[in-house]
Design a protein around this motif. Structure first.
Motif, short mmCIF file in Angstrom:
data_model
loop_
_atom_site.label_atom_id
_atom_site.label_comp_id
_atom_site.label_asym_id
_atom_site.label_seq_id
_atom_site.Cartn_x
_atom_site.Cartn_y
_atom_site.Cartn_z
N ASP A 26 -15.99 4.26 2.67
CA ASP A 26 -14.76 3.58 2.22
C ASP A 26 -14.70 3.45 0.70
O ASP A 26 -13.67 3.07 0.15
CB ASP A 26 -14.66 2.19 2.84
N ALA A 27 -15.80 3.73 0.05
CA ALA A 27 -15.84 3.59 -1.41
C ALA A 27 -14.87 4.58 -2.05
O ALA A 27 -14.88 5.77 -1.74
CB ALA A 27 -17.25 3.83 -1.91
N ALA A 28 -14.04 4.07 -2.93
CA ALA A 28 -13.03 4.90 -3.57
C ALA A 28 -12.25 4.03 -4.56
O ALA A 28 -12.43 2.81 -4.59
CB ALA A 28 -12.07 5.48 -2.54
N VAL A 29 -11.39 4.68 -5.31
CA VAL A 29 -10.38 3.94 -6.06
C VAL A 29 -9.18 3.80 -5.15
O VAL A 29 -8.68 4.79 -4.60
CB VAL A 29 -10.00 4.66 -7.36
N TYR A 30 -8.73 2.57 -4.98
CA TYR A 30 -7.60 2.29 -4.11
C TYR A 30 -6.35 2.09 -4.96
O TYR A 30 -6.36 1.30 -5.91
CB TYR A 30 -7.88 1.05 -3.26
N TYR A 31 -5.30 2.80 -4.59
CA TYR A 31 -4.05 2.77 -5.33
C TYR A 31 -2.94 2.21 -4.45
O TYR A 31 -2.84 2.55 -3.27
CB TYR A 31 -3.64 4.17 -5.76
N CYS A 32 -2.10 1.41 -5.04
CA CYS A 32 -0.91 1.00 -4.30
C CYS A 32 0.27 1.85 -4.75
O CYS A 32 0.32 2.36 -5.88
CB CYS A 32 -0.62 -0.48 -4.45
N TYR A 33 1.19 1.99 -3.85
CA TYR A 33 2.36 2.83 -4.03
C TYR A 33 3.54 2.11 -3.40
O TYR A 33 3.40 1.58 -2.29
CB TYR A 33 2.13 4.17 -3.34
N VAL A 34 4.64 2.06 -4.10
CA VAL A 34 5.82 1.45 -3.51
C VAL A 34 7.04 2.30 -3.80
O VAL A 34 7.10 3.04 -4.79
CB VAL A 34 6.07 0.00 -4.02
N GLN A 35 7.99 2.15 -2.93
CA GLN A 35 9.31 2.73 -3.14
C GLN A 35 10.25 1.54 -3.36
O GLN A 35 10.32 0.65 -2.52
CB GLN A 35 9.74 3.55 -1.92
N ALA A 36 10.92 1.56 -4.50
CA ALA A 36 11.72 0.40 -4.85
C ALA A 36 12.96 0.80 -5.62
O ALA A 36 13.03 1.88 -6.22
CB ALA A 36 10.88 -0.57 -5.70
N THR A 37 13.90 -0.11 -5.61
CA THR A 37 15.12 0.06 -6.40
C THR A 37 15.12 -1.01 -7.48
O THR A 37 15.21 -2.20 -7.17
CB THR A 37 16.37 -0.08 -5.53
N PRO A 38 15.00 -0.61 -8.74
CA PRO A 38 15.08 -1.59 -9.82
C PRO A 38 16.49 -2.18 -9.90
O PRO A 38 17.46 -1.57 -9.43
CB PRO A 38 14.75 -0.78 -11.07
N SER A 39 16.60 -3.33 -10.51
CA SER A 39 17.91 -3.93 -10.64
C SER A 39 18.82 -3.07 -11.52
O SER A 39 18.34 -2.31 -12.37
CB SER A 39 17.79 -5.33 -11.23
N ARG A 40 20.09 -3.15 -11.28
CA ARG A 40 21.12 -2.38 -11.99
C ARG A 40 21.01 -0.88 -11.73
O ARG A 40 21.58 -0.07 -12.46
CB ARG A 40 21.08 -2.65 -13.50
#
Length: 121
Positions: free
Chosen positions: A89-103
Motif C-alpha cells: 500500500d506504500a505510495a504517494v496518494y493523490y486526490c482528484y476532484v471534478q468541480a465547477t469553480p464559481s462564475r
C-alpha cells in the motif's frame, strides 16, 4: 480556481491504519466526483477509491474491505480510511476532484500534490 491539499500521510507499521484527507479550497460552485489515486515508485498511478456526488462509491480490488472513502460536502473535504495496511500500500496518494469553480459552467479536473504513505516495520 480550485486548490486541493492532502494530509494524513506518514509512516505506519504493517497492519496499522491511516486516515487521509483532501480539502478543496477556492470559490467552488459544485464538486462532483472525488477520487483517491496512488503511485508507487516505478509503477503507474492507479485508482484506489472514488465517491460521487450521490455518495456512491467504488474501490480497487486491492483495497476492498480495508478501505473506506467518504466526503463532507459542507467542508469540501474527502477522506480515505485505510486499515490493515500492507507494504504494497506504500505510495504517494493523490486526490482528484471534478468541480465547477464559481462564475464558470464547465466541469474541470484538479489534482492535489500528493501525500506519502510508507508502510514499514
Amino acid at each position: 480556481q480550485v486548490q486541493l491539499v492532502e494530509s494524513g500521510g506518514g509512516l505506519v507499521q504493517p497492519g496499522g491504519s491511516l486516515r487521509l484527507s483532501c480539502a478543496a479550497s477556492g470559490t467552488i460552485t459544485n464538486i462532483y466526483a472525488m477520487r483517491w489515486y496512488r503511485q508507487a515508485p516505478g509503477k503507474q498511478r492507479e485508482l484506489v477509491a472514488g465517491i460521487n456526488s450521490d455518495s456512491s462509491t467504488n474501490y480497487a480490488d486491492s483495497v476492498k474491505g480495508r478501505c473506506t472513502i467518504s466526503r463532507d460536502n459542507a467542508k469540501n473535504t474527502m477522506y480515505l480510511q485505510l486499515n490493515s495496511l500492507k507494504p504494497e500500500d506504500a505510495a504517494v496518494y493523490y486526490c482528484y476532484v471534478q468541480a465547477t469553480p464559481s462564475r464558470m459552467t464547465n466541469v474541470y479536473s484538479y489534482w492535489g500534490q500528493g501525500t506519502q504513505v510508507t508502510v514499514s516495520s
